[in-house]
Design an enzyme around this catalytic site. Sequence first.
Site, PDB file in Angstrom:
ATOM      1  N   SER A  73       0.839  -1.193   0.000  1.00 42.42           N
ATOM      2  CA  SER A  73       0.000   0.000   0.000  1.00 42.42           C
ATOM      3  C   SER A  73       0.873   1.240   0.000  1.00 42.42           C
ATOM      4  O   SER A  73       2.012   1.223   0.479  1.00 42.42           O
ATOM      5  CB  SER A  73      -0.898   0.016   1.246  1.00 42.42           C
ATOM      6  OG  SER A  73      -1.544   1.266   1.400  1.00 42.42           O
ATOM      7  N   TYR A 105      -1.903  -0.776  10.548  1.00 46.39           N
ATOM      8  CA  TYR A 105      -2.042  -1.108   9.130  1.00 46.39           C
ATOM      9  C   TYR A 105      -0.819  -0.615   8.344  1.00 46.39           C
ATOM     10  O   TYR A 105      -0.219  -1.358   7.567  1.00 46.39           O
ATOM     11  CB  TYR A 105      -3.322  -0.493   8.570  1.00 46.39           C
ATOM     12  CG  TYR A 105      -3.531  -0.745   7.094  1.00 46.39           C
ATOM     13  CD1 TYR A 105      -4.013  -1.964   6.639  1.00 46.39           C
ATOM     14  CD2 TYR A 105      -3.236   0.239   6.148  1.00 46.39           C
ATOM     15  CE1 TYR A 105      -4.206  -2.205   5.287  1.00 46.39           C
ATOM     16  CE2 TYR A 105      -3.430   0.010   4.796  1.00 46.39           C
ATOM     17  CZ  TYR A 105      -3.916  -1.213   4.373  1.00 46.39           C
ATOM     18  OH  TYR A 105      -4.084  -1.444   3.028  1.00 46.39           O
TER      19      TYR A 105
END
Length: 277
Positions: A151, A164
């Site tokens: 990501s 995350y």
Amino acid sequence: MTNKIQVAVVTGARRGIGRAIVHVFARSGWRVVAIDVIEDDESRAVVEDAKAAGSDCRFILADIADTQTSASVCAAAYAAFGQVDCLVNNAGVMARDRTANVLETSVESFDRVMSVNLRGTYFFTQAFAREMVLRRRSNSAAYQSIVTVSSVNALHARTRAAEYSLSKAAIAMFTKILALQLASDDIACFDIQPGLIKTDLNASVHASYGPLVREGGVSPMARWGLSEDVATAVLTVASGGLRFATGQTLHIDGGAHIPRGAFENPMLRQHLASMSG
């Protein structure tokens, strides 16, 4: 469609980016093993869509966080078509509370994110990498790759949902480490870092993020990323499109990874213009 059999394994294949990856592989003539932790109408539709595209697709119900089953899931994936040419690590979970800052992160949320995004991905990949090495040493012509979807959050520090971002930064580094380990066996490893991708999983923010996206506040390319953008990048590297490359990060984020000076921020420019007016 090529006559050469090529097989991809895609985790987190049921929805969003994973589903798009399966479809792009299927359209290109690859056979696909789709893996997800949920088996329902949506996962069955993934298989049917792949078959409608002229490919063959098998579904395996598995939780990559359960590292005790990594080897058996790997064996089942190889048994499906007799080989695996590309492993796509796409499965991942978000923080339980996306608004919680570092001082509020719960142990439960941290452990859940790490168990899937990092620990699960690590040992699932380990099982497949071992088999890829064996195949490479018995078949020098086989091009094999491991593609991990991390990501843009691997680059950008955030105080909210920090677990995350930490997990994605870790698997981005894992790709580089894996690339070093497997380079002598000519097994290529790539890290795909999507930016803001418009999927049904983030439908709740489509309306609120829309103006910011259109004004270039998210990325210099002022549009939403699409699942197909990520899937196309995955297929490109899996097909050997970057044959003399490994350990690379591909930013599929419309330029969001580019460090921008404060005055390049369209929100700030608009604010300053309003003040001068």
